[in-house]
Write an enzyme that holds these catalytic residues in place. Structure first.
Site, PDB file in Angstrom:
ATOM      1  N   PRO A   2     -56.701  17.386 -28.092  1.00  0.00           N
ATOM      2  CA  PRO A   2     -57.724  16.564 -28.564  1.00  0.00           C
ATOM      3  C   PRO A   2     -56.715  14.786 -29.358  1.00  0.00           C
ATOM      4  O   PRO A   2     -56.097  15.254 -30.683  1.00  0.00           O
ATOM      5  CB  PRO A   2     -58.485  17.325 -29.867  1.00  0.00           C
ATOM      6  CG  PRO A   2     -57.626  18.246 -29.758  1.00  0.00           C
ATOM      7  CD  PRO A   2     -56.188  18.576 -29.261  1.00  0.00           C
ATOM      8  N   GLU A   3     -57.832  13.937 -29.565  1.00  0.00           N
ATOM      9  CA  GLU A   3     -57.042  13.231 -30.216  1.00  0.00           C
ATOM     10  C   GLU A   3     -58.473  11.792 -30.719  1.00  0.00           C
ATOM     11  O   GLU A   3     -59.359  13.603 -30.837  1.00  0.00           O
ATOM     12  CB  GLU A   3     -57.198  11.901 -28.747  1.00  0.00           C
ATOM     13  CG  GLU A   3     -56.041  12.087 -27.767  1.00  0.00           C
ATOM     14  CD  GLU A   3     -55.563  11.142 -27.032  1.00  0.00           C
ATOM     15  OE1 GLU A   3     -55.461   9.607 -26.755  1.00  0.00           O
ATOM     16  OE2 GLU A   3     -55.269  11.575 -25.896  1.00  0.00           O
ATOM     17  N   HIS A  97     -57.408  34.256 -27.630  1.00  0.00           N
ATOM     18  CA  HIS A  97     -56.915  33.145 -28.472  1.00  0.00           C
ATOM     19  C   HIS A  97     -57.562  31.793 -30.074  1.00  0.00           C
ATOM     20  O   HIS A  97     -57.486  30.997 -29.878  1.00  0.00           O
ATOM     21  CB  HIS A  97     -56.431  31.044 -27.367  1.00  0.00           C
ATOM     22  CG  HIS A  97     -56.013  31.573 -26.438  1.00  0.00           C
ATOM     23  ND1 HIS A  97     -54.774  32.475 -26.421  1.00  0.00           N
ATOM     24  CD2 HIS A  97     -55.990  32.091 -25.183  1.00  0.00           C
ATOM     25  CE1 HIS A  97     -54.073  32.776 -25.912  1.00  0.00           C
ATOM     26  NE2 HIS A  97     -54.894  32.817 -24.556  1.00  0.00           N
ATOM     27  N   ARG A 115     -52.079  27.493 -27.187  1.00  0.00           N
ATOM     28  CA  ARG A 115     -50.972  27.034 -27.281  1.00  0.00           C
ATOM     29  C   ARG A 115     -50.279  26.899 -29.332  1.00  0.00           C
ATOM     30  O   ARG A 115     -49.540  26.578 -29.365  1.00  0.00           O
ATOM     31  CB  ARG A 115     -50.326  25.603 -27.089  1.00  0.00           C
ATOM     32  CG  ARG A 115     -50.404  25.558 -25.208  1.00  0.00           C
ATOM     33  CD  ARG A 115     -50.260  24.269 -24.934  1.00  0.00           C
ATOM     34  NE  ARG A 115     -48.658  23.421 -25.413  1.00  0.00           N
ATOM     35  CZ  ARG A 115     -48.557  22.354 -24.942  1.00  0.00           C
ATOM     36  NH1 ARG A 115     -49.682  21.368 -24.400  1.00  0.00           N
ATOM     37  NH2 ARG A 115     -47.207  21.112 -25.060  1.00  0.00           N
TER      38      ARG A 115
END
Length: 279
Positions: A2-3, A97, A115
DNA sequence: ATGGGTACCTGTCTGC
DNA sequence: TGCAGACAGGTACCCA
């Protein structure tokens, strides 16, 4: 992942829906990048304020129940490389997750982050540690009117690295990550290997315009979904379909017909067209 | 002060 | 089919 556009799309889809919600339960999964910094129970009974954003960080204010006001502050949330926030109405089974969950009167907010580079950190205020420390190196917001071609030019004159690394560092302007830096440099016609201190004021003007246009276009399209980004409604973004160079190595440049190249700069992939982009 | 490299962690894809 | 290796959207931290 995500930017700034993905974070902003997340904020836009969550802010009004969560405003005024009361926290009823907190569930933690595996450890994220940093510890929460408070006992999860301390969040119980707090009220959610209007979510804000600084760079790629989200800020969710939480106020303690009056009149005691035991907790006052908020959660600083970062999505890392693979995180996304979802809000579901009915409680569902947490997946492997899902590492942070806030059950509220307006639904369950859930951070899914395979991650685990993401983070949820309690802070009493944005100008107090740990939030102040995490935000201290961030440059101006891309749409801040105080950021001008001239101020960007001044800042770049002091740098000797290539422009790609400088933009990615986020201390000149926040928000553009690997995808949008490649795209903005293409739009501006600047080679990612160009040295910062050699860029003219005119090219800084083009660059700033390109960064702003690229980011606002991406926000309008709901961000980019390369693998797994979803907004809080579970929707994919559509920007990646109109990316001119990112992820298009070997394909023909839509503008000049040359071949889009992929190089590695500072361990990160960079995509550009050597026909359209000059040093 | 600046810039480069490393580390964090897991899923997916590629090529042998 | 199986396996090793490369690669992925971010960023704090360490060291030269």
């Amino acid at each position: 992942m995500p930017e700034l556009p993905e974070v902003e799309v997340t904020r836009l889809t969550l802010a009004e829906r969560l405003r005024g919600a009361r926290v009823e339960a907190v569930r933690m999964g595996k450890p994220l990048r940093w510890p929460l910094g408070c006992a999860p129970e301390a969040l119980l009974g707090t009220w959610v304020g209007l979510m804000g954003r600084r760079g790629k960080y989200l800020w969710m204010p939480l106020e303690g129940p009056a009149p005691a006001c035991t907790a006052r502050g908020g959660l600083l949330i970062h999505l890392g490389m693979s995180g996304s926030l979802g809000l579901c109405d009915a409680p569902t089974q947490a997946g492997p997750h899902d590492h942070f969950e806030l059950a509220t009167t307006r639904g369950t907010l859930r951070l899914t982050d395979p991650r685990r580079f993401g983070a949820v950190v309690w802070s009493e205020a944005l100008d107090v540690d740990p939030a102040a420390r995490l935000l201290s190196n961030l440059g101006p917001e891309p749409f801040d009117p105080a950021l001008t071609p001239r101020s960007l030019h001044q800042a770049l004159r002091r740098r000797r690295t290539h422009i790609k690394a400088a933009l990615l560092a986020g201390d000149l302007v926040v928000g553009a990550g690997n995808i949008y830096v490649s795209e903005a440099l293409f739009q501006a016609g600047i080679d990612p290997r160009a040295r910062c201190d050699r860029l003219s004021l005119a090219r800084c003007e083009k660059l700033l315009r390109a960064v702003r246009e690229t980011l606002s276009r991406a926000i309008a399209l709901g961000g980019s979904t390369l693998r797994d980004f979803r907004d809080a409604h579970g929707m994919s973004g559509a920007f990646q379909q109109e990316a001119a160079v990112y992820g298009r190595a070997g394909q023909a440049c839509a503008r000049c017909g040359g071949v889009v190249r992929r190089i590695v700069q500072g361990q990160r992939a960079t995509y550009f067209c050597s026909g359209c982009q000059r040093r």
